[in-house]
Write a protein that holds these residues in place. Sequence first.
Motif, PDB file in Angstrom:
ATOM      1  N   THR A 217       0.713  -1.164   0.098  1.00 40.96           N
ATOM      2  CA  THR A 217       0.022  -0.117  -0.056  1.00 40.96           C
ATOM      3  C   THR A 217       0.868   1.143  -0.011  1.00 40.96           C
ATOM      4  N   VAL A 218       2.041   1.237   0.852  1.00 41.90           N
ATOM      5  CA  VAL A 218       2.784   2.518   0.968  1.00 41.90           C
ATOM      6  C   VAL A 218       3.519   2.568  -0.433  1.00 41.90           C
ATOM      7  N   ILE A 219       4.138   1.499  -1.046  1.00 43.36           N
ATOM      8  CA  ILE A 219       4.672   1.690  -2.269  1.00 43.36           C
ATOM      9  C   ILE A 219       3.761   2.212  -3.286  1.00 43.36           C
ATOM     10  N   LEU A 220       2.477   1.666  -3.498  1.00 43.80           N
ATOM     11  CA  LEU A 220       1.554   2.188  -4.569  1.00 43.80           C
ATOM     12  C   LEU A 220       1.082   3.486  -4.275  1.00 43.80           C
ATOM     13  N   ALA A 221       0.759   3.862  -2.817  1.00 43.96           N
ATOM     14  CA  ALA A 221       0.781   5.328  -2.542  1.00 43.96           C
ATOM     15  C   ALA A 221       1.741   6.196  -3.268  1.00 43.96           C
ATOM     16  N   GLU A 222       2.986   5.655  -2.778  1.00 40.89           N
ATOM     17  CA  GLU A 222       4.254   6.543  -3.173  1.00 40.89           C
ATOM     18  C   GLU A 222       4.529   6.777  -4.643  1.00 40.89           C
ATOM     19  N   ALA A 223       4.033   5.752  -5.223  1.00 40.21           N
ATOM     20  CA  ALA A 223       4.189   5.377  -6.806  1.00 40.21           C
ATOM     21  C   ALA A 223       3.256   6.437  -7.580  1.00 40.21           C
ATOM     22  N   PHE A 224       1.977   6.257  -6.843  1.00 36.84           N
ATOM     23  CA  PHE A 224       0.847   7.207  -7.462  1.00 36.84           C
ATOM     24  C   PHE A 224       1.115   8.574  -7.364  1.00 36.84           C
ATOM     25  N   ALA A 225       1.660   8.931  -6.076  1.00 37.31           N
ATOM     26  CA  ALA A 225       1.763  10.415  -6.024  1.00 37.31           C
ATOM     27  C   ALA A 225       3.045  11.079  -6.597  1.00 37.31           C
ATOM     28  N   LYS A 226       4.065   9.921  -6.865  1.00 33.30           N
ATOM     29  CA  LYS A 226       5.046  10.319  -7.961  1.00 33.30           C
ATOM     30  C   LYS A 226       4.463  10.489  -9.247  1.00 33.30           C
ATOM     31  N   ALA A 227       3.767   9.690  -9.635  1.00 31.58           N
ATOM     32  CA  ALA A 227       3.252   9.695 -11.054  1.00 31.58           C
ATOM     33  C   ALA A 227       2.513  10.841 -11.099  1.00 31.58           C
ATOM     34  N   GLU A 228       1.691  11.094 -10.176  1.00 30.08           N
ATOM     35  CA  GLU A 228       0.777  12.474  -9.992  1.00 30.08           C
ATOM     36  C   GLU A 228       1.786  13.725 -10.410  1.00 30.08           C
ATOM     37  N   GLU A 229       2.727  13.719  -9.628  1.00 28.90           N
ATOM     38  CA  GLU A 229       3.676  14.838  -9.473  1.00 28.90           C
ATOM     39  C   GLU A 229       4.464  14.927 -10.828  1.00 28.90           C
ATOM     40  N   MET A 230       4.686  13.799 -11.495  1.00 29.64           N
ATOM     41  CA  MET A 230       5.313  13.671 -12.836  1.00 29.64           C
ATOM     42  C   MET A 230       4.317  14.171 -13.682  1.00 29.64           C
ATOM     43  N   ARG A 231       2.897  13.625 -13.523  1.00 29.15           N
ATOM     44  CA  ARG A 231       1.814  13.992 -14.578  1.00 29.15           C
ATOM     45  C   ARG A 231       1.789  15.377 -14.713  1.00 29.15           C
ATOM     46  N   GLY A 232       1.670  16.103 -13.307  1.00 28.69           N
ATOM     47  CA  GLY A 232       1.338  17.751 -13.412  1.00 28.69           C
ATOM     48  C   GLY A 232       2.512  18.315 -13.831  1.00 28.69           C
ATOM     49  N   GLU A 233       3.946  17.801 -13.651  1.00 29.55           N
ATOM     50  CA  GLU A 233       5.111  18.509 -14.083  1.00 29.55           C
ATOM     51  C   GLU A 233       4.803  18.496 -15.700  1.00 29.55           C
ATOM     52  N   GLY A 234       4.515  17.385 -16.307  1.00 30.32           N
ATOM     53  CA  GLY A 234       4.432  17.188 -17.569  1.00 30.32           C
ATOM     54  C   GLY A 234       3.215  18.195 -18.247  1.00 30.32           C
ATOM     55  N   ASP A 235       2.041  18.209 -17.563  1.00 31.49           N
ATOM     56  CA  ASP A 235       0.806  19.068 -17.858  1.00 31.49           C
ATOM     57  C   ASP A 235       1.493  20.474 -17.871  1.00 31.49           C
ATOM     58  N   ALA A 236       2.199  20.599 -16.955  1.00 29.21           N
ATOM     59  CA  ALA A 236       2.699  22.103 -16.823  1.00 29.21           C
ATOM     60  C   ALA A 236       3.780  22.491 -17.956  1.00 29.21           C
TER      61      ALA A 236
END
Length: 292
Positions: A217-236
């Motif tokens: 659960t921790v790994i998936l949450a961290e991966a999702f947060a990292k993906a969202e962060e990277m997706r946000g940076e990509g969208d920006a």
Amino acid sequence: MMGPKSIVGLAGALIVVLVTLSSVYIIPETHRGVLLRFGELIETDISAGLHFKVPVIDQVREFDIRLLTTDLPSRQYLTIEKKPLDVDSYIAWKIRNVDQFYRATGGDEYRASELLLSRVDNGLRDEFGVRTMVEVVSGQRDELMHTLRDRVNETSLKEFGIEVVDIRVKAIEFPGQVSQNVYRRMATEREKLAQEFRSRGRELAEGIRADADRQRTVILAEAFAKAEEMRGEGDAQAAQIYADAYGSNSEFYSFYRSLEAYQNTFANEDDIMVIDTDSDFLKFLKDPQGNR
């Protein structure tokens, strides 16, 4: 033809030889002897070698001084918990004092064995009676045997001239019904222990499984947060690229966005759209410059 004198001489010589032979006896190296005259003991502990005796009236008895063993018949003894045990044992012994041995047993090895067996039997009964079943079966068997050997040896040397070299238990078994009860109890104890191990294993497995789920659960949450962060940076970055493109050439940007809209709208051959030909959506289809 032999005369009377010759016959008498030959008979006399034969008698002398017979008397001489009957006067000599040999004690082997492994034996010791005693000399009896009319059944009365006149010489004891005769060593190995050649010896002489008075013919007819003297008698020689020989005794083996090597190590001898005697099996004790299987006997049943009670432990301190009043648990019966069937015990097989044996005695290793040797004649140490021939004179005392002969006087105590009459030179009868069977009689000597019976006397020893009686004392060992009583000793085993006493030793088993002050020990638990576990102690006599495994824990203190050697100590029990050494104690018993020393006790029996002390009395047998004084009384019979016999040295008890060793006393050993060959086998200890439970009587029929007792054996079954013991085996059942042992099986129950083993099963109880196995259940404890299984329970402990299941508990440990649950802990490992819970810890693994938590880590997942921790790994998936961290991966999702990292993906969202990277997706946000990509969208920006994409928005910034789009903004820069629109700022440098607004007509090309508008044309590019229209192409993307056409591609997304007409992705399937069965798609149908009904719009006015004057719609802004089709302006680049009528005029590449986008003029009406």
